[in-house]
Design an enzyme around this catalytic site. Sequence first.
Site, PDB file in Angstrom:
ATOM      1  N   ASP A 294       0.827  -1.207   0.000  1.00  0.00           N
ATOM      2  CA  ASP A 294       0.000   0.000   0.000  1.00  0.00           C
ATOM      3  C   ASP A 294       0.861   1.257   0.000  1.00  0.00           C
ATOM      4  O   ASP A 294       0.539   2.254  -0.649  1.00  0.00           O
ATOM      5  CB  ASP A 294      -0.929  -0.021   1.213  1.00  0.00           C
ATOM      6  N   ASP A 335      -9.326  -1.466   2.207  1.00  0.00           N
ATOM      7  CA  ASP A 335      -8.904  -1.143   3.579  1.00  0.00           C
ATOM      8  C   ASP A 335      -9.886  -1.726   4.592  1.00  0.00           C
ATOM      9  O   ASP A 335      -9.476  -2.274   5.621  1.00  0.00           O
ATOM     10  CB  ASP A 335      -8.792   0.368   3.742  1.00  0.00           C
TER      11      ASP A 335
END
Length: 420
Positions: A294, A335
């Site tokens: 990420d 997420d």
Amino acid sequence: LVWSVDRFGGPRRMSETPSPTLPGVPDTHQQRESPSSSSPLMDDDAHTDPMTNYHSLAGEERRGSLELEQHESPPRGSLEEPVLDPEGGRPQPPTQRPGMDEDDELDEEMLDQGEQVMSILKPVTLTMILVVFIVKSLERLNDYEGNAFSSIQAYEEKDTDSTSTKLGGSLLNAIIFIVLILCVTVVMLVLYKYHCYKVIYGWMIVSCTLLLGFFGGRVLFLLLDAYNIPFDYITFFYVVWNFALTGVLAIFWKAPRLCNQGYLVAVSAILAWALTELPEWTTWMVLGAVALYDIFAVLSPKGPLKALVEISQERKEPIPGLIYEATNVKLGLGDFVFYSVLCGRASLFEYATVATAFLGILAGLCLTLFLLAIYRRALPALPLSIALGIIFYFLTRVILVPFIADLGKDQIFVQGRRER
């Protein structure tokens, strides 16, 4: 990936506000300042009386000021209400809202930012609670063993394997997962760059239909079995089909905002539960690898998510994807998924590890939103939350849980001192 739609609660700078120009109204300031502009007073070939031209120009300026005031004047008492200059009578930039001092404006801004944070924390919390509920409910099924991702794993974890074997095998599984995620993201970026919107939405619609229909039906079937609830197959397939079809319509077409957000939470919870079926070592390795990925995808100059956000901002259009939007903040469903995977895995050990991992995730998310307000750019939403969640989980598992167990075994109770 988390980013703000506008500036995260920040004040708008007056220098960035373009001067209003209405169609049909001459820009008299530019005419007076520019020496090359053709004015009746500067035209040598004009045969009209200069005073007549002067009064004509002044009349146009007054009419333009009146039209500008009629079009641009907001309601009285609003934040953008113009303040008149006592000398020239021209509107000046507003300083603050009438009747409010700087402390009141600061309190109102902080309250607005607090509402934005809570609008993200609530769905994240609900998703994690749903995943923990599903995982703990399916513990009733003693004969249940499933892994929806076993086909893409290179290593099958066994209890008899050594630590080094588990570490190496789980690392290999994590690399495979990251490569798959990277390939999917790159394909999405290429399709979005070349305006292949029908392919993107068709792909996402099929994926959501299978996720809500197949995985959602599997979750429902296992919960009915776990709680021993009788259900006929005709009604079961009817409910699952309507659930999946309504979800696709709510996500990709028209639906009340609450319905849309509810289905986004349901999609995240179902996928997160499926990922909790991964072996323990593979789960922790995948979570750590996804957090590192990420950072690369969002902050690296060549990151695919960074490129995706830049293209979206350049075109001034939303990114086609499963994104949860609350007030001025957007958070990708990926997420939601990995937050919930961590909590779901923690729930397989003790409730104490669930509580500490839950607090670590929320603390990391709050820190990420705080950094978002400072840097005002797209930020990776996983690293801080995953790092704090994993640290809190293992500290609780290694230190806190054995300590609580020893206190219970020796019948020792800790009681706070009561003040008189």
